[in-house]
Design a protein around this motif. Sequence first.
Motif, PDB file in Angstrom:
ATOM      1  N   ASN A 116      43.914  39.316  25.026  1.00  0.00           N
ATOM      2  CA  ASN A 116      42.643  39.895  24.806  1.00  0.00           C
ATOM      3  C   ASN A 116      42.293  40.855  26.148  1.00  0.00           C
ATOM      4  O   ASN A 116      42.952  40.498  27.231  1.00  0.00           O
ATOM      5  CB  ASN A 116      41.710  38.859  25.147  1.00  0.00           C
ATOM      6  CG  ASN A 116      41.588  37.823  23.921  1.00  0.00           C
ATOM      7  OD1 ASN A 116      41.977  38.167  22.961  1.00  0.00           O
ATOM      8  ND2 ASN A 116      41.502  36.590  24.032  1.00  0.00           N
ATOM      9  N   ALA A 117      41.819  42.135  26.087  1.00  0.00           N
ATOM     10  CA  ALA A 117      41.488  42.942  26.806  1.00  0.00           C
ATOM     11  C   ALA A 117      39.952  43.185  26.755  1.00  0.00           C
ATOM     12  O   ALA A 117      39.518  43.034  25.831  1.00  0.00           O
ATOM     13  CB  ALA A 117      42.266  44.277  26.722  1.00  0.00           C
ATOM     14  N   TYR A 118      39.314  43.529  27.804  1.00  0.00           N
ATOM     15  CA  TYR A 118      37.792  43.786  27.763  1.00  0.00           C
ATOM     16  C   TYR A 118      37.326  45.194  28.453  1.00  0.00           C
ATOM     17  O   TYR A 118      37.687  45.502  29.506  1.00  0.00           O
ATOM     18  CB  TYR A 118      37.220  42.373  28.871  1.00  0.00           C
ATOM     19  CG  TYR A 118      37.621  41.237  28.384  1.00  0.00           C
ATOM     20  CD1 TYR A 118      36.615  40.554  27.430  1.00  0.00           C
ATOM     21  CD2 TYR A 118      38.701  40.399  28.647  1.00  0.00           C
ATOM     22  CE1 TYR A 118      36.780  39.339  26.858  1.00  0.00           C
ATOM     23  CE2 TYR A 118      38.973  39.350  28.291  1.00  0.00           C
ATOM     24  CZ  TYR A 118      38.126  38.569  27.312  1.00  0.00           C
ATOM     25  OH  TYR A 118      38.238  37.300  27.037  1.00  0.00           O
ATOM     26  N   VAL A 119      36.329  45.629  27.656  1.00  0.00           N
ATOM     27  CA  VAL A 119      36.039  46.978  28.004  1.00  0.00           C
ATOM     28  C   VAL A 119      34.262  46.700  28.308  1.00  0.00           C
ATOM     29  O   VAL A 119      33.658  45.976  27.432  1.00  0.00           O
ATOM     30  CB  VAL A 119      36.313  48.217  26.982  1.00  0.00           C
ATOM     31  CG1 VAL A 119      35.459  49.348  27.306  1.00  0.00           C
ATOM     32  CG2 VAL A 119      37.714  48.177  26.780  1.00  0.00           C
ATOM     33  N   MET A 120      33.834  47.662  29.510  1.00  0.00           N
ATOM     34  CA  MET A 120      32.486  47.470  29.881  1.00  0.00           C
ATOM     35  C   MET A 120      31.679  48.536  29.484  1.00  0.00           C
ATOM     36  O   MET A 120      32.306  49.608  29.792  1.00  0.00           O
ATOM     37  CB  MET A 120      32.259  46.607  31.028  1.00  0.00           C
ATOM     38  CG  MET A 120      30.716  46.773  31.599  1.00  0.00           C
ATOM     39  SD  MET A 120      30.590  46.047  33.071  1.00  0.00           S
ATOM     40  CE  MET A 120      31.091  44.289  32.582  1.00  0.00           C
ATOM     41  N   VAL A 121      30.520  48.587  29.100  1.00  0.00           N
ATOM     42  CA  VAL A 121      29.870  49.852  28.854  1.00  0.00           C
ATOM     43  C   VAL A 121      28.706  49.754  29.918  1.00  0.00           C
ATOM     44  O   VAL A 121      27.879  48.729  30.068  1.00  0.00           O
ATOM     45  CB  VAL A 121      29.062  49.913  27.333  1.00  0.00           C
ATOM     46  CG1 VAL A 121      28.089  51.156  27.215  1.00  0.00           C
ATOM     47  CG2 VAL A 121      29.978  49.547  26.171  1.00  0.00           C
ATOM     48  N   VAL A 122      28.660  50.956  30.579  1.00  0.00           N
ATOM     49  CA  VAL A 122      27.994  51.167  31.878  1.00  0.00           C
ATOM     50  C   VAL A 122      27.092  52.111  31.705  1.00  0.00           C
ATOM     51  O   VAL A 122      27.250  53.399  31.326  1.00  0.00           O
ATOM     52  CB  VAL A 122      28.695  51.419  33.332  1.00  0.00           C
ATOM     53  CG1 VAL A 122      27.910  51.513  34.438  1.00  0.00           C
ATOM     54  CG2 VAL A 122      29.950  50.404  33.290  1.00  0.00           C
ATOM     55  N   PRO A 123      25.414  51.838  31.944  1.00  0.00           N
ATOM     56  CA  PRO A 123      24.733  52.796  31.488  1.00  0.00           C
ATOM     57  C   PRO A 123      24.663  53.907  32.819  1.00  0.00           C
ATOM     58  O   PRO A 123      24.813  53.452  34.012  1.00  0.00           O
ATOM     59  CB  PRO A 123      23.209  52.042  31.662  1.00  0.00           C
ATOM     60  CG  PRO A 123      23.454  50.906  32.523  1.00  0.00           C
ATOM     61  CD  PRO A 123      25.025  50.509  32.080  1.00  0.00           C
ATOM     62  N   GLU A 124      24.200  55.125  32.716  1.00  0.00           N
ATOM     63  CA  GLU A 124      24.308  56.058  33.563  1.00  0.00           C
ATOM     64  C   GLU A 124      22.967  56.327  33.865  1.00  0.00           C
ATOM     65  O   GLU A 124      21.868  55.580  33.309  1.00  0.00           O
ATOM     66  CB  GLU A 124      24.698  57.729  32.945  1.00  0.00           C
ATOM     67  CG  GLU A 124      26.630  57.448  32.872  1.00  0.00           C
ATOM     68  CD  GLU A 124      26.914  58.679  32.619  1.00  0.00           C
ATOM     69  OE1 GLU A 124      26.281  59.479  32.003  1.00  0.00           O
ATOM     70  OE2 GLU A 124      28.066  58.923  32.877  1.00  0.00           O
TER      71      GLU A 124
END
Length: 246
Positions: A44-52
């Motif tokens: 498992n790999a994890y990607v995060m979505v960050v708001p600008e």
Amino acid sequence: MSDSSRTAAGSLLRRCWPIVAAVPLGAVCGGAYALVAPVQYQANAYVMVVPEAGADSATAVNFAQAYGRVIAQPEILLNAAAGTGVPIARLTPLVQAVTSPDAPMIQITGTAGTAATAAQEANAVARSLVSFGDAGSAQTRVKLMTFASAAQPDAPSSPSRSLDLAVGAAAGLLVGGLGVMASQARAGGGAPAAVPPPRSDDRGSEGGIGEDVQVEPVPAAEAAVTAEETAGTARRARHGAAQGRR
């Protein structure tokens, strides 16, 4: 053990022998499948979505769910296939994405026959997803970043011997139960007993239908006397009627 206990145990065994035979057989089949099934590893790999600037956390969560749904698109898997050497058609069913309704996180799972290949697939897809998302960050106002890289798993995810044994035993219990029900249905499914016809001397309810009435014969002498009396009564009636007309 007393004779009655042995008799009861023997009767129970005769009725439930399909279950006694099917449960161990199902467990053996489940164990055999666990031995011959191909080994699979998952990483498992994890990607995060960050708001600008100009976006909030709800927007990031929504885009995380959107990116999770399109993880198998060729535009995302193209770079991953080139990095791993696995064709896109083969890589597509080996990669899955799971998102959370509360956090802007995407879990990317890679599946392969070896631990190293599973981790390599998950990390390659995670990098491709980050590149794909950042290419449109001006429109989406969110950025993607790798939160955690996949590590090589220590143990395979499948097959699970204990789980396969339990599933096989449960299947055997089901099949054995159906066999017991079928045997009981055959044993009790004979032709219904014939209803005996009503007897001619049966009596109905009190004074009701079905009661035989016996008529006693009238003697010949009494019948003759009765006929003569009837004829005399008729003659007297005619004589009286004639006098009344005069």
